[in-house]
Scaffold this active site. Structure first.
Site, PDB file in Angstrom:
ATOM      1  N   GLU A   1       0.859  -1.197   0.000  1.00 33.96           N
ATOM      2  CA  GLU A   1       0.000   0.000   0.000  1.00 33.96           C
ATOM      3  C   GLU A   1       0.885   1.233   0.000  1.00 33.96           C
ATOM      4  O   GLU A   1       1.805   1.344   0.817  1.00 33.96           O
ATOM      5  CB  GLU A   1      -0.930   0.031   1.225  1.00 33.96           C
ATOM      6  CG  GLU A   1      -1.848   1.258   1.133  1.00 33.96           C
ATOM      7  CD  GLU A   1      -2.774   1.436   2.317  1.00 33.96           C
ATOM      8  OE1 GLU A   1      -3.079   0.444   3.018  1.00 33.96           O
ATOM      9  OE2 GLU A   1      -3.158   2.597   2.557  1.00 33.96           O
TER      10      GLU A   1
ATOM     11  N   GLU B   1       4.997   5.035   3.412  1.00 37.84           N
ATOM     12  CA  GLU B   1       4.477   6.383   3.719  1.00 37.84           C
ATOM     13  C   GLU B   1       5.657   7.253   4.132  1.00 37.84           C
ATOM     14  O   GLU B   1       6.602   6.765   4.750  1.00 37.84           O
ATOM     15  CB  GLU B   1       3.428   6.267   4.847  1.00 37.84           C
ATOM     16  CG  GLU B   1       2.912   7.568   5.433  1.00 37.84           C
ATOM     17  CD  GLU B   1       2.250   8.485   4.401  1.00 37.84           C
ATOM     18  OE1 GLU B   1       1.236   8.109   3.806  1.00 37.84           O
ATOM     19  OE2 GLU B   1       2.774   9.597   4.199  1.00 37.84           O
TER      20      GLU B   1
ATOM     21  N   ASP C   1      10.103   7.523   0.161  1.00 39.24           N
ATOM     22  CA  ASP C   1       9.381   7.856  -1.068  1.00 39.24           C
ATOM     23  C   ASP C   1       9.077   6.565  -1.843  1.00 39.24           C
ATOM     24  O   ASP C   1       9.997   5.870  -2.302  1.00 39.24           O
ATOM     25  CB  ASP C   1      10.263   8.803  -1.899  1.00 39.24           C
ATOM     26  CG  ASP C   1       9.566   9.282  -3.167  1.00 39.24           C
ATOM     27  OD1 ASP C   1       8.597   8.644  -3.603  1.00 39.24           O
ATOM     28  OD2 ASP C   1      10.025  10.298  -3.717  1.00 39.24           O
TER      29      ASP C   1
ATOM     30  N   ASP D   1      -2.838  12.304  -2.743  1.00 35.72           N
ATOM     31  CA  ASP D   1      -2.996  13.769  -2.810  1.00 35.72           C
ATOM     32  C   ASP D   1      -3.390  14.155  -4.234  1.00 35.72           C
ATOM     33  O   ASP D   1      -2.696  13.799  -5.186  1.00 35.72           O
ATOM     34  CB  ASP D   1      -1.679  14.455  -2.447  1.00 35.72           C
ATOM     35  CG  ASP D   1      -1.231  14.087  -1.046  1.00 35.72           C
ATOM     36  OD1 ASP D   1      -1.886  14.492  -0.082  1.00 35.72           O
ATOM     37  OD2 ASP D   1      -0.227  13.345  -0.924  1.00 35.72           O
TER      38      ASP D   1
ATOM     39  N   ASP E   1     -11.425  10.653  -4.503  1.00 29.25           N
ATOM     40  CA  ASP E   1     -12.637  11.479  -4.527  1.00 29.25           C
ATOM     41  C   ASP E   1     -12.423  12.639  -5.502  1.00 29.25           C
ATOM     42  O   ASP E   1     -13.145  13.633  -5.449  1.00 29.25           O
ATOM     43  CB  ASP E   1     -12.959  12.023  -3.124  1.00 29.25           C
ATOM     44  CG  ASP E   1     -11.822  12.844  -2.549  1.00 29.25           C
ATOM     45  OD1 ASP E   1     -10.644  12.573  -2.908  1.00 29.25           O
ATOM     46  OD2 ASP E   1     -12.073  13.758  -1.744  1.00 29.25           O
TER      47      ASP E   1
ATOM     48  N   THR F   1     -11.874   5.750   4.658  1.00 28.83           N
ATOM     49  CA  THR F   1     -10.810   6.513   5.314  1.00 28.83           C
ATOM     50  C   THR F   1     -11.289   7.954   5.513  1.00 28.83           C
ATOM     51  O   THR F   1     -12.286   8.383   4.955  1.00 28.83           O
ATOM     52  CB  THR F   1      -9.508   6.554   4.487  1.00 28.83           C
ATOM     53  OG1 THR F   1      -9.688   7.467   3.395  1.00 28.83           O
ATOM     54  CG2 THR F   1      -9.113   5.196   3.957  1.00 28.83           C
TER      55      THR F   1
END
Ligand SMILES: C[S@@+](CC[C@H](N)C(=O)[O-])C[C@H]1O[C@@H](n2cnc3c(N)ncnc32)[C@H](O)[C@@H]1O
Length: 225
Positions: free
Chosen positions: A56, A81, A108, A130, A166, A201
């Site tokens: 992930e 992350e 990264d 993002d 989204d 989330t």
């Protein structure tokens, strides 16, 4: 990796405000549940008992990551992350739940993936990356052609790339890019629907509150590209 790719990152590291618990987790638990880089992570070696190995990318504070790792104990998960508070938060979750199938890498993801072996991962998950909505920032988006091509290289034949956002215009851009990459095929006609394994989330809830539809994509690496 060319010069431009190394200087334009998909994230900005802001001065991290760590809670005492997150700081302690990074100091004490990262040496236990963290994965060093370099060298490139070898998922088979990290999770020798697991049937599948999943990566992930950009797990944030890891709320979905933790739930998925609990729900699929036979799958090994590597979460990548860069945000220290999120890594600290999830380290505490791993310890509290006593999970043996979730390890973390603070680095990264573009660089980590570029170092990974061909055909070595069963699935990549990217939840609500993002969006970098301003046009002048689109070059910072994580899911651009070069990185998606690299994910295709690292996936096993038949392996899955799953992405939720989204941000419709970002989703459309990724759909077009993946459709153009011959290494992948869409497992749905267009958007993925009926995906029940992904817990919601914070970023998904915020998108829904702000009336943005959630778009999901699920592509598979072709057996013979
Ligand atoms: C908008 S947040 C979403 C977090 C989480 N997936 C969720 O849905 O709650 C995107 C995350 O991706 C991380 N990120 C962005 N680029 C990354 C990269 N190249 N490598 C690792 N993490 C990255 C950011 O630090 C941030 O925590």
């Amino acid at each position: 990796m060319d010069e431009i790719h190394r200087t334009v990152r998909s994230y900005v590291i802001r001065a991290a405000r760590l809670t005492t618990g997150q700081k302690r987790a990074l100091d004490e638990l990262y040496p236990v549940f963290g994965v060093p880089f370099p060298p490139a992570p070898n998922l088979q070696a990290l999770f020798p008992a697991s049937h599948r190995q999943v990566v992930e990318i950009g797990f944030g504070n890891g709320e979905a990551t933790l739930e998925i790792a609990k729900a699929f104990p036979d799958t090994g998960f590597l979460g990548i992350e860069v945000h220290p508070p999120g890594v600290g938060h999830l380290l505490n979750g791993i310890r509290q739940e006593g999970l043996a199938n979730l390890r973390l890498l603070r680095y990264d993801a573009v660089e980590v993936v570029s170092a990974m072996a061909d055909s070595s991962v069963d699935a990549f998950h990217v939840f609500f990356p993002d969006p970098w909505p301003k046009k002048k920032h689109h070059k910072r988006r994580l899911l651009r052609s070069e990185f998606l091509t690299d994910l295709g290289r690292v996936l096993k034949p038949g392996g899955i790339f799953y992405f939720a956002t989204d941000w419709e215009e970002y989703a459309e851009e990724v759909l077009a890019t993946l459709t153009a990459l011959t290494v992948f095929e869409n497992t749905f006609e267009s958007w993925a629907t009926g995906v029940t394994w992904r817990p919601s989330t914070r970023f998904e809830r915020r998108g829904l509150q702000e009336q943005r539809p959630i778009r999901e994509l699920q592509f598979q690496k072709r057996s013979i590209p």
